[in-house]
Scaffold this active site. Structure first.
Site, PDB file in Angstrom:
ATOM      1  N   HIS A 306       0.851  -1.182   0.000  1.00 54.14           N
ATOM      2  CA  HIS A 306       0.000   0.000   0.000  1.00 54.14           C
ATOM      3  C   HIS A 306       0.888   1.233   0.000  1.00 54.14           C
ATOM      4  CE1 HIS A 306      -3.035   2.924   1.370  1.00 54.14           C
ATOM      5  NE2 HIS A 306      -3.919   2.073   0.893  1.00 54.14           N
ATOM      6  N   ASP A 364      -8.023  -4.450  -0.770  1.00 52.30           N
ATOM      7  CA  ASP A 364      -8.478  -4.789  -2.114  1.00 52.30           C
ATOM      8  C   ASP A 364      -8.338  -6.280  -2.399  1.00 52.30           C
ATOM      9  OD1 ASP A 364      -8.935  -2.019  -2.818  1.00 52.30           O
ATOM     10  OD2 ASP A 364      -6.766  -1.817  -2.890  1.00 52.30           O
TER      11      ASP A 364
END
Length: 429
Positions: A306, A364
């Site tokens: 991330h 995700d």
């Protein structure tokens, strides 16, 4: 503000700048007077080391894997609260008591219908239009339907616009879905919860009754909470930048939706699901792991790592649990995508390459599988993200508008083009 000063030596001169300390997080150097003092700008591509505003809404500690909304950890909000409770918290700064929550739920629930003329607006799109393209257009057009909430200088109108966006976004998102799949629109029902109402508007059809599964509705609610706000990300910064010009709130949210559409932002869960489908089976994983480690191979593992979190994404833990709850409720015990996902997660948490680079599974990674199990096509994934993030965008927009120090956003640049030169007539070029 601390007593510490940051010192800068430039061109033989020395300059001092104030250092500010927040409640949590690193100190920031106030360089607002840098250009006036030195004639120089800072250079920070992607603004990765720049605080663009002061905010008391959301805090992220990427190194420790912490996400707080108004000081409350995201896992506590997702496990113990509801999405509308989180909306109230983000908008007003505190968790509501019982009467405040009842009033807020009533105001949102009884404003979920959209202007009837908006139904005809949808028919102007091609039948195969992407739902995100529809969302950009319809949300931007809301300012043409709701003139009584576009005066950003009026606190009452700002709050009306905020509640309208939160209330009507599920209806518009469901309409975009129905139009996309060629089914009739389903109107909201006031006796259902926010998330249950959304599921019904998406999956009910006029020819038969639709009963909302409470486990799936709770999972949907939790997904909304996990995506409600995420500090100054690309789409939120877009909303703030658009709002800094004085644009109406509907135009600002439409700008945020357009930014969110990008695969590096809101489209990441769709990309992660596509990657799992490409890998196909567990026995194919070693090949793809080797490709991911090869700098010369364009393949990248989606759903890992991330931009902010350098530890395990705190939302991913809750999303993993939610994913299993949904699959269990639906009786999906032998899903090849889930098998691939579980094996990839195990490798990512133990393989030296992934551990060293801190490529942990993010939200995700699991949300794509969950949304697919709930029955949504991949084209709707980013729409659901936009639906959830609307409250964060609105809260951040309101905070910016109400900040007496806010000014129109105007990033500077390092110009590397041609120096000044004179025009040459065409016959002499």
């Amino acid at each position: 503000m601390s007593d510490t000063k940051a010192k800068l030596a430039l061109g033989g001169e020395s300059y001092e700048f104030d250092v500010h300390s927040g409640t949590l997080g690193p100190d920031v150097i106030d360089i607002s007077s840098l250009y006036a003092s030195t004639g120089a700008f800072t250079y920070d591509p992607g603004f990765t080391s720049t605080a663009s505003c002061e905010s008391d809404i959301t805090f992220i500690d990427g190194e420790k894997g912490v996400l707080l909304h108004r000081g409350y950890p995201i896992d506590q909000l997702a496990e113990k609260g509801s999405f509308l409770e989180t909306c109230y918290l983000l908008l007003y700064g505190e968790l509501p008591n019982k009467s405040q929550m009842d009033d807020f739920e009533h105001r949102v629930t009884h404003h979920t219908m959209v202007h009837e003329q908006m139904n005809r607006f949808f028919t102007g799109f091609r039948r195969d239009a992407h739902p995100m393209a529809i969302m950009c257009g319809v949300i931007g057009a809301m300012s043409a339907f709701y003139h009584d909430s576009t005066d950003i200088s009026d606190p009452r109108q700002r709050m009306i616009a905020s509640l309208r966006m939160i209330a009507k976004m599920p209806t518009i998102a469901a309409m975009a879905y129905k139009y996309h799949v060629g089914q009739p629109f389903v109107y909201p029902k006031n006796d259902l919860s926010y998330s249950a109402n959304f599921l019904r508007m998406c999956f009910a059809v006029p020819c038969e009754e639709y009963a909302v599964n409470p486990v799936l509705a709770r999972a949907m609610d939790r997904i909304f909470i996990l995506h409600a706000d995420h500090e100054q990300n690309a789409s939120t910064s877009t909303v703030r930048l658009a709002g800094s010009s004085g644009a109406n709130p509907f135009a600002c949210i439409a700008a945020g939706i357009a930014c969110l559409w990008g695969p590096a932002h809101g489209g990441a869960n769709e990309a992660a699901l596509n990657m799992l489908s490409e890998i196909g089976s567990v026995d194919q994983i070693p090949e793809y792991i080797d490709r991911a480690k090869d700098k010369n191979d364009p393949f990248r593992l989606m759903g890992f790592g991330h931009r902010v979190y350098k530890n395990y994404d705190p939302r991913a833990k809750i999303m993993q649990k939610t994913c299993h709850e949904v699959l269990g409720e639906l009786g999906i015990t032998d899903d090849p995508l889930l098998d691939v996902a579980m094996e990839l997660e195990k490798i990512a948490l133990t393989d030296e390459y992934f551990v060293e680079k801190k490529l942990y599974p993010n939200i995700d990674f699991y949300s794509g599988i969950t949304l697919k199990a709930l029955g949504f096509p991949t084209t709707m994934f980013t729409v659901l993200f936009a639906l959830a993030r609307t409250v964060g965008w609105i809260a951040q927009w309101k905070e910016m508008i109400e900040d007496p120090r806010q000014k129109i956003g105007r990033p500077r640049q390092l110009y590397t083009g041609a120096p000044q030169r004179d025009y040459v007539p065409m016959d002499k070029r």
